[in-house]
Enzyme design. Structure first.
Site, PDB file in Angstrom:
ATOM      1  N   SER A  75       0.848  -1.187   0.000  1.00  0.00           N
ATOM      2  CA  SER A  75       0.000   0.000   0.000  1.00  0.00           C
ATOM      3  C   SER A  75       0.882   1.234   0.000  1.00  0.00           C
ATOM      4  O   SER A  75       2.029   1.198   0.463  1.00  0.00           O
ATOM      5  CB  SER A  75      -0.890   0.004   1.253  1.00  0.00           C
ATOM      6  OG  SER A  75      -1.438   1.278   1.500  1.00  0.00           O
ATOM      7  N   TYR A 134      -0.828  -0.096  10.655  1.00  0.00           N
ATOM      8  CA  TYR A 134      -1.116  -0.532   9.291  1.00  0.00           C
ATOM      9  C   TYR A 134       0.049  -0.204   8.365  1.00  0.00           C
ATOM     10  O   TYR A 134       0.491  -1.065   7.581  1.00  0.00           O
ATOM     11  CB  TYR A 134      -2.395   0.144   8.792  1.00  0.00           C
ATOM     12  CG  TYR A 134      -2.730  -0.174   7.350  1.00  0.00           C
ATOM     13  CD1 TYR A 134      -3.102  -1.462   6.972  1.00  0.00           C
ATOM     14  CD2 TYR A 134      -2.669   0.804   6.365  1.00  0.00           C
ATOM     15  CE1 TYR A 134      -3.408  -1.764   5.653  1.00  0.00           C
ATOM     16  CE2 TYR A 134      -2.980   0.518   5.040  1.00  0.00           C
ATOM     17  CZ  TYR A 134      -3.343  -0.769   4.693  1.00  0.00           C
ATOM     18  OH  TYR A 134      -3.649  -1.061   3.372  1.00  0.00           O
TER      19      TYR A 134
END
Length: 311
Positions: free
Chosen positions: A153, A179
């Site tokens: 990501s 994350y």
């Protein structure tokens, strides 16, 4: 180093990327293949003739894909549970031509840990996939030109891997930092595999799919979604211009998994179907791969840090 380029732009779909590519006889595993980007990844690979195993916590959810593509099957796998990962690997037979580490969780609001004490985003997004790759190494080596794809990501631009406190045992838990760290770890996994297994013919690359409306964002609050321009004042989802469809989001994944354009390419990071430039990470950086995400020393250190947990 010359960056790898392809003729596909950010709006290309997964099916378009594999147009004319014959994957007959290839055996692929896609984690999290029963929802979101995973569905489109499976659909493109299976549509090109691959035999796809959908590794998912809920095999029943994959039934429509299994019916659509008779060569596809669904097998239970919980990446946060290393016992489940070991069972999957032990049950596997034959070569693996492609392992797509697609499944993940994002922005868990409170700190959770798995049985090994790993923070749950790191345990699911990184450790489970690390264990899966290590457990399937022999099967990967048995294939003619095996590839591993780690779906990361753009969040990897926001945080490096904190080797001093990776599980947030001392620092305050931050859902986004956790994350981001897990997605940095995913890129480091691809780098680590490339460094160790390239001599055995195994290629590994990582990618960012971009912004897409999927169930992955279920933990994002309304204020965050509105700040992204992805939700209106009444709580309805809207689609900003920079968002992609799931089919577009899966394009870079299948490019790395199966396109002949990537033959011989390993240890790299891609977004929008192009290899990304290495940049200094930070809060205002919007594209590229952070230097800390492709640091070979960090990749080696993380590998050594994780290996005892999976043995």
């Amino acid at each position: 180093m010359t960056l790898t380029t392809t003729p596909f732009g950010m709006r290309a779909t997964a099916t378009e990327v594999l147009d004319g590519v014959d994957l007959s006889g290839r055996r692929m595993i896609v984690t999290g293949g029963s929802s979101g980007l995973g569905v489109e990844t499976v659909r493109a690979l299976a549509g090109a003739g691959a035999q796809v195993t959908i590794a998912t916590r809920n095999p029943a959810a994959a039934e429509p894909l299994v019916k659509e593509f008779p060569g596809t099957r669904a097998v239970e796998l919980d990446l946060s549970d290393l016992t489940s990962v070991r069972a999957f690997c032990d049950a596997w037979s034959g070569p693996v031509d492609g392992l797509v580490a697609n499944a993940g969780v994002m922005m868990l609001p409170t700190r959770q840990v798995n049985a090994q004490g790993w923070e749950m985003q790191l345990a699911t997004n990184y450790l489970g996939h690390f264990a899966l790759a290590v457990g399937l190494r022999t099967a990967l080596q048995a294939a003619a030109a095996p590839r591993v794809v780690v779906v990361s990501s753009g969040a990897q631009l926001r945080a490096g891997f904190d080797f001093d406190d990776p599980q947030f045992e001392r620092r305050p838990y931050d859902p986004f930092v956790a994350y981001a760290q897990s997605k940095t770890a995913g890129v480091l996994l691809a780098v680590g595999i490339s460094r160790r297994w390239a001599e055995h013919g195994i290629a590994a690359n990582a990618c960012a799919p971009g912004w897409i409306h999927t169930n992955l964002a279920r933990h994002l609050d309304r204020a965050t979604m509105q700040a992204l321009g992805a939700m209106d004042a009444d709580g309805n989802l809207v689609t900003p211009d920079y968002y992609k469809t799931p089919a577009q989001g899966a394009a870079t994944t299948v490019l790395l998994a199966a396109s002949p354009l990537l033959d011989g390419v390993t240890g790299r990071y891609f977004e929008d179907n192009q290899e990304s430039e290495v940049v200094e990470g930070g809060p205002d950086v919007m594209a590229g791969v952070a230097r800390w995400s492709v640091d070979p020393a960090a990749a080696d250190r993380l590998w050594d840090h994780a290996l005892p947990a999976v043995r």
